[in-house]
Design a protein around this motif. Structure first.
Motif, PDB file in Angstrom:
ATOM      1  N   GLU A 134       0.836  -1.214   0.000  1.00 43.27           N
ATOM      2  CA  GLU A 134       0.000   0.000   0.000  1.00 43.27           C
ATOM      3  C   GLU A 134       0.865   1.255   0.000  1.00 43.27           C
ATOM      4  O   GLU A 134       0.610   2.215  -0.734  1.00 43.27           O
ATOM      5  CB  GLU A 134      -0.922  -0.005   1.226  1.00 43.27           C
ATOM      6  N   SER A 137       2.808   1.824  -3.392  1.00 38.25           N
ATOM      7  CA  SER A 137       2.010   1.991  -4.609  1.00 38.25           C
ATOM      8  C   SER A 137       2.322   3.307  -5.309  1.00 38.25           C
ATOM      9  O   SER A 137       2.647   4.318  -4.672  1.00 38.25           O
ATOM     10  CB  SER A 137       0.520   1.941  -4.266  1.00 38.25           C
ATOM     11  N   CYS A 161      -4.499   9.854  -7.684  1.00 39.97           N
ATOM     12  CA  CYS A 161      -4.396   8.396  -7.543  1.00 39.97           C
ATOM     13  C   CYS A 161      -4.340   8.024  -6.066  1.00 39.97           C
ATOM     14  O   CYS A 161      -3.969   8.836  -5.215  1.00 39.97           O
ATOM     15  CB  CYS A 161      -3.162   7.867  -8.274  1.00 39.97           C
ATOM     16  N   CYS A 163      -4.149   4.232  -3.305  1.00 43.14           N
ATOM     17  CA  CYS A 163      -4.146   2.782  -3.117  1.00 43.14           C
ATOM     18  C   CYS A 163      -4.584   2.474  -1.689  1.00 43.14           C
ATOM     19  O   CYS A 163      -4.111   3.115  -0.746  1.00 43.14           O
ATOM     20  CB  CYS A 163      -2.753   2.198  -3.368  1.00 43.14           C
ATOM     21  N   TYR A 172      -6.169  -0.249  -6.387  1.00 39.39           N
ATOM     22  CA  TYR A 172      -5.445   0.862  -7.005  1.00 39.39           C
ATOM     23  C   TYR A 172      -6.470   1.664  -7.810  1.00 39.39           C
ATOM     24  O   TYR A 172      -7.131   1.102  -8.696  1.00 39.39           O
ATOM     25  CB  TYR A 172      -4.355   0.351  -7.954  1.00 39.39           C
ATOM     26  N   LEU A 188      -2.058   2.584 -14.665  1.00 45.44           N
ATOM     27  CA  LEU A 188      -2.468   1.562 -13.695  1.00 45.44           C
ATOM     28  C   LEU A 188      -1.773   0.233 -13.966  1.00 45.44           C
ATOM     29  O   LEU A 188      -1.297  -0.437 -13.038  1.00 45.44           O
ATOM     30  CB  LEU A 188      -3.988   1.373 -13.753  1.00 45.44           C
ATOM     31  N   VAL A 192       0.777  -1.533 -11.229  1.00 43.06           N
ATOM     32  CA  VAL A 192       0.435  -2.815 -10.606  1.00 43.06           C
ATOM     33  C   VAL A 192       1.389  -3.928 -11.043  1.00 43.06           C
ATOM     34  O   VAL A 192       1.804  -4.748 -10.217  1.00 43.06           O
ATOM     35  CB  VAL A 192      -1.029  -3.198 -10.950  1.00 43.06           C
TER      36      VAL A 192
END
Length: 519
Positions: A134, A137, A161, A163, A172, A188, A192
């Motif tokens: 987290e 991210s 953005c 997370c 996300y 994204l 990820v």
């Protein structure tokens, strides 16, 4: 003083006059345009119409507001197709990734990737990996050198953005202009599947995690800690009972190699959903095929065979219920019926002042600081908890009041309070689903858990169908299980676990009497 007032009036009149002249000039221009339009549409006045005369000497026909103008094409109104009522569209790609979308007309959209991964899946790993991911991210990726570059890219489309990780889901999400959808899905996918996880980023994350753990213990609000403790007591050492926050002893153990090993097991397309709100479904599917279909993650090929599929083992707790069973909606109604809150509240409509914990607890016992009901629901289990706080000298009395409330749940609910709880639950559901990010999370979580989505009107219908016998049935079932107790603070007067269990097994919820020779 009179002179000043008169002067100010003159100034005001002059300003208004200049403003009026400006407005008149605009009106004259508008009327000239309108007259030309009318002349082209109807060169002669309509039958029976009166031409109005203006100071300029010109005249125009008085157009009726209820009669259609001649020569105007017949309007074509939008119609709702039979398929349109199923708003959420779902497509499964060849690699198993699900794409779900719901159109919500507007300039901005919310798009994100949800992964079936959280702290409950860390049984084979040191706890805290989800917490680390987290914090890591939207850091540097294969395409973006740093988090600043990601934020600058989003800034061009007015985007932000975020997370968030929970016990069973990692999410996300990006909110940005609809025109930037291609850029958003590309970003994204990179965030990820292609994170660099540099040594300096991991070290910064360690510092952030340590600070958050220190802050957690220093907060005046004990709710986050109590939530952790009640899950640990209810599911001792398994699934949702594993710690959501990284334990201090694991901060140094988590490195890139361990993170890659975890990501290899859980970050695979079959465990992901690309969800979007405010976008066209075909466009979102096209972007998914472009950026998420044949992409090799930085950690190599996924090995979903190593996934932990343990079912939550209930070892004690206030209840154990399945969120997919028929009991889920009655438990949600019961939670609203119990309600509660803090002793200091402004009250007013919608504040739950007629819920049981307000009427029976906070209004009758002035020394109670707080009494609130919470409902935690997961894929295969759930918890209904009552969080209460009071002066340490009255802890025993507080526990007895709460056990009595649990026992009284098994009684027949009144028609008025049941209808009030159902109406309040439906109102809260519909109000929350006005927000685009909440719709996104609802779409993503439901599709991730069940492969489909129940629409708001379907949920409202299920809520309306809950009866008093449903409440009694789920409450009786709930109280058959062992209780779990989490306590924080001065616990000198806290009753023993056996006494609490005996109270919840009795008819009136009273604790066993204690006779003391000396106080």
């Amino acid at each position: 003083m009179k002179h000043v007032t008169a002067r100010s009036k003159r100034v005001a009149t002059k300003d208004c006059r200049s403003q009026l002249c400006f407005s008149t000039a605009l009106a004259t221009t508008f009327m000239a345009t309108f007259k030309r339009k009318c002349a082209s549409l109807c060169p002669t006045p309509f039958e029976g119409q009166i031409c109005r005369q203006y100071s300029s000497g010109s005249a125009y026909p008085s157009v009726s507001l209820s009669t259609p103008l001649p020569g105007i094409p017949k309007p074509v109104f939008a119609s709702v197709d039979g398929q349109e009522k199923y708003e959420t569209k779902i497509t499964t790609l060849e690699n198993g990734l699900k794409v779900a979308s719901q159109n919500k007309f507007g300039q901005f959209c919310t798009v994100g990737i949800l992964v079936n991964s959280g702290s409950r899946h860390e049984a084979k790993y040191p706890s805290g990996i989800a917490h680390f991911l987290e914090k890591l991210s939207f850091s540097s990726t294969a395409q973006f050198e740093s988090k600043d570059e990601i934020l600058l890219t989003l800034e061009k489309h007015g985007g932000i953005c975020d997370c968030q990780t929970s016990r069973d889901t990692t999410m996300y999400a990006v909110s940005a202009e609809v025109k930037g959808l291609d850029t958003v899905v590309n970003l994204l996918s990179d965030a990820v599947l292609q994170p660099r996880l540099l040594d300096e980023e991991i070290e910064m994350t360690r510092m952030a995690v340590r600070f958050e753990l220190e802050d957690l213990n220093m907060r005046p609000d004990p709710e986050p800690l109590l939530t952790e403790m009640i899950h640990a007591a209810a599911y001792r050492g398994n699934t949702v009972g594993l710690p959501r926050f990284c334990p201090p002893e694991n901060v140094e153990k988590i490195d890139r190699k361990l993170l890659h090993k975890y990501l290899q097991s859980y970050y695979c397309p079959q465990r992901m959903v690309l969800a979007g709100v405010g976008v066209e479904h075909e466009q979102l599917v096209q972007c998914a095929r472009k950026y998420l279909l044949n992409v090799k993650p930085v950690w190599g090929a996924s090995t979903p065979a190593n996934v932990d599929k343990s079912v939550a083992q209930y070892t004690g707790g206030i209840l154990s219920c399945l969120s997919h069973e028929d009991d889920f909606i009655p438990f949600a109604v019961l939670n609203m019926m119990m309600g509660g809150g803090g002793s200091f509240s402004a009250g007013g409509p919608g504040k739950g002042m007629f819920t049981r914990l307000y009427l029976n607890v906070l209004n009758r016992h002035h020394w109670m600081y707080n009494a609130t009901s919470y409902h935690h629901s997961y894929e295969d289990s759930g918890l209904l908890c009552i969080h209460a706080s009071a002066d340490p000298r009255q802890v025993r009395e507080m526990v007895e009041i709460i056990t009595r409330e649990f026992i009284q749940m098994t009684g027949t609910a009144g028609e008025m309070e049941l209808e009030r709880a159902k109406t309040q639950l439906k109102s809260m559901l519909m109000m929350n689903l006005e927000s685009r990010p909440v719709i996104f999370e609802d779409v993503g979580r439901q599709v991730l858990a069940t492969g489909k989505r129940k629409l708001p009107h379907e949920l409202c219908e299920l809520i309306s169908n809950v009866t008093a016998s449903d409440i009694k049935r789920v409450t009786t079932k709930m109280l058959r299980s062992k209780p779990a107790v989490a306590a924080l603070g001065d616990l000198t007067e806290l009753p023993s676990y056996e006494d609490i269990q005996a109270a919840l097994s009795s008819k009136d919820g009273r604790l066993p009497r204690i006779y003391r020779l000396f106080r």
